[in-house]
Design an enzyme around this catalytic site. Structure first.
Site, PDB file in Angstrom:
ATOM      1  N   ASN A   9       0.796  -1.092  -0.027  1.00 14.62           N
ATOM      2  CA  ASN A   9       0.199   0.085   0.031  1.00 14.62           C
ATOM      3  C   ASN A   9       0.864   1.297  -0.013  1.00 14.62           C
ATOM      4  OD1 ASN A   9      -1.717   2.107   0.450  1.00 14.62           O
ATOM      5  ND2 ASN A   9      -2.409   1.331   2.499  1.00 14.62           N
ATOM      6  N   LYS A  11       0.113   4.328  -0.345  1.00 11.95           N
ATOM      7  CA  LYS A  11      -0.353   5.700   0.329  1.00 11.95           C
ATOM      8  C   LYS A  11      -0.182   6.887  -0.713  1.00 11.95           C
ATOM      9  CE  LYS A  11       0.066   3.248   4.600  1.00 11.95           C
ATOM     10  NZ  LYS A  11       0.002   3.312   6.209  1.00 11.95           N
ATOM     11  N   HIS A  95      -9.211   1.248   5.026  1.00 11.73           N
ATOM     12  CA  HIS A  95      -7.905   1.189   5.595  1.00 11.73           C
ATOM     13  C   HIS A  95      -7.871   2.216   6.661  1.00 11.73           C
ATOM     14  CE1 HIS A  95      -3.901   2.722   6.530  1.00 11.73           C
ATOM     15  NE2 HIS A  95      -3.472   1.379   5.835  1.00 11.73           N
ATOM     16  N   GLU A  97      -6.530   4.449   7.912  1.00  8.99           N
ATOM     17  CA  GLU A  97      -6.491   6.063   7.563  1.00  8.99           C
ATOM     18  C   GLU A  97      -7.461   6.588   6.581  1.00  8.99           C
ATOM     19  OE1 GLU A  97      -2.675   5.647   5.474  1.00  8.99           O
ATOM     20  OE2 GLU A  97      -1.841   4.811   7.539  1.00  8.99           O
ATOM     21  N   GLU A 167      -5.238  -4.959  10.650  1.00  4.52           N
ATOM     22  CA  GLU A 167      -3.987  -3.990  10.588  1.00  4.52           C
ATOM     23  C   GLU A 167      -4.310  -3.363  12.045  1.00  4.52           C
ATOM     24  OE1 GLU A 167      -2.286  -2.841   6.932  1.00  4.52           O
ATOM     25  OE2 GLU A 167      -3.993  -1.716   6.987  1.00  4.52           O
ATOM     26  N   GLY A 173       2.606   2.207  10.569  1.00  2.00           N
ATOM     27  CA  GLY A 173       3.508   3.304  10.539  1.00  2.00           C
ATOM     28  C   GLY A 173       4.092   3.833  12.103  1.00  2.00           C
ATOM     29  N   SER A 213       3.625  -1.994  10.144  1.00  2.00           N
ATOM     30  CA  SER A 213       4.905  -2.435  10.578  1.00  2.00           C
ATOM     31  C   SER A 213       5.768  -3.463  10.167  1.00  2.00           C
ATOM     32  CB  SER A 213       5.514  -1.695  11.753  1.00  2.00           C
ATOM     33  OG  SER A 213       5.022  -0.494  12.209  1.00  2.00           O
ATOM     34  N   GLY A 234       3.081  -1.370   4.064  1.00  3.37           N
ATOM     35  CA  GLY A 234       2.992   0.295   3.952  1.00  3.37           C
ATOM     36  C   GLY A 234       4.416   0.768   3.608  1.00  3.37           C
ATOM     37  N   GLY A 235       5.065   1.351   4.614  1.00  3.78           N
ATOM     38  CA  GLY A 235       6.480   2.017   4.294  1.00  3.78           C
ATOM     39  C   GLY A 235       7.408   0.994   3.595  1.00  3.78           C
TER      40      GLY A 235
HETATM   41  P1  PGA Z   1       2.972   0.293   7.402  1.00  2.00           P
HETATM   42  O1  PGA Z   1       1.376   0.427   7.000  1.00  2.00           O
HETATM   43  O2  PGA Z   1       3.714  -1.076   7.102  1.00  2.00           O
HETATM   44  O3  PGA Z   1       3.706   1.421   7.141  1.00  2.00           O
HETATM   45  O4  PGA Z   1       2.738   0.328   9.088  1.00  2.00           O
HETATM   46  C1  PGA Z   1       0.864  -0.736   7.094  1.00  2.00           C
HETATM   47  C2  PGA Z   1      -0.753  -0.233   6.247  1.00  2.00           C
HETATM   48  O5  PGA Z   1      -0.700   0.902   6.481  1.00  2.00           O
HETATM   49  O6  PGA Z   1      -1.383  -0.942   5.255  1.00  2.00           O
END
Ligand code: PGA
Length: 250
Positions: A9, A11, A95, A97, A167, A173, A213, A234-235
């Site tokens: 993802n 983002k 998600h 967010e 999640e 994050g 993470s 994500g990251g």
């Molecule tokens: P992250 O994000 O791996 O940066 O923690 C995961 C996500 O939001 O799907």
């Protein structure tokens, strides 16, 4: 047997040139023999070129969101038909967010789920508790409610188009992951909840990804758990080397 999946993802990261660069790197690094289905979700403006760049690679493209209506006066929004018309068959819904910053409720998500299913899209349905829910020992009931409200109205036959992504919000994050045991405990609970509400076969077949993470140094121990079928990243999905290492940890 249920599918193993690793999805990135991205983002609101990467412009067009950066998107093309990362995708080209992924195409070279990721072996077609990978045991996992690999999905990337760049931002809307780069989805079309992502489908073009990735065409012969077996890596598929997902959108990070979509609107629930078919079309109309919804300035700034994107429909299922628009996504499908550029070859995007998968959409991430719910998600944290989107829930936290854009006010997406379970009720709205239920509508988005319906629209995506009507268009025969695959849904990566995200959910997970906040830190205070876990601290007050409410994490199981929060997760159960999110699933029931957003998803459990679908037909048994629709489950073949659903992938779940647990999640925990406190792990997204933040650099803090659920321990492999915490992930396994929740994934087993999710499977049991589905078996109770639908049936065992559906529960056994649905892929449940963990997100929050996930990094090259922790992916293997998380993915090794019985009920963890991959990850939503994500990251670490923004870097070809890291994402490849995570895919190879399956
Ligand atoms: P992250 O994000 O791996 O940066 O923690 C995961 C996500 O939001 O799907």
């Amino acid at each position: 047997m249920r599918k193993k999946i690793v999805a990135g993802n991205w983002k609101m990261n990467k412009n067009l040139a950066e998107t093309k660069t990362l995708l080209s790197e992924l195409k070279t690094k990721l072996k077609a023999s990978s045991e996992a289905e690999i999905i990337v979700a760049p931002t809307f403006t780069n989805l079309y070129s992502a489908t073009e760049v990735l065409k012969p690679s077996g890596i598929t493209v997902a959108a990070q969101n979509m609107h629930e209506a078919e079309n109309g006066a919804y300035t700034g929004e994107i429909s299922a038909d628009m996504l499908k018309s550029i070859g995007v068959e998968t959409v991430i819904l719910g998600h944290s967010e989107r829930r936290a910053y854009f006010g997406e409720t379970d009720q709205l998500l239920a509508k988005k789920v319906n629209t995506a299913l009507q268009h025969e899209m695959t849904i990566i349905f995200c959910f997970g508790e906040e830190l205070q829910d876990r601290k007050s020992d409410n994490h199981f009931s929060v997760v159960e409610q999110q699933l029931k409200n957003g998803l459990f109205h679908i037909n048994k036959a629709d489950w073949k188009n659903v992938v779940l992504a647990y999640e925990p919000v406190w792990a997204i994050g933040t650099g803090e992951t659920a321990s492999p045991e915490q992930a396994q405990e929740m994934h087993a609970f999710i499977r049991k909840t589905i078996a109770n509400a639908f049936d065992q076969e559906i529960a056994d077949e649905v892929s449940i990804l963990y997100g929050g993470s996930v990094k090259p140094n922790n992916a293997q121990e998380i993915f090794a758990k019985m009920d963890v079928d991959g990850g939503l990243i994500g990251g670490a999905s923004l870097d070809a080397e890291n994402f490849t290492a995570i895919v190879n940890a399956i």
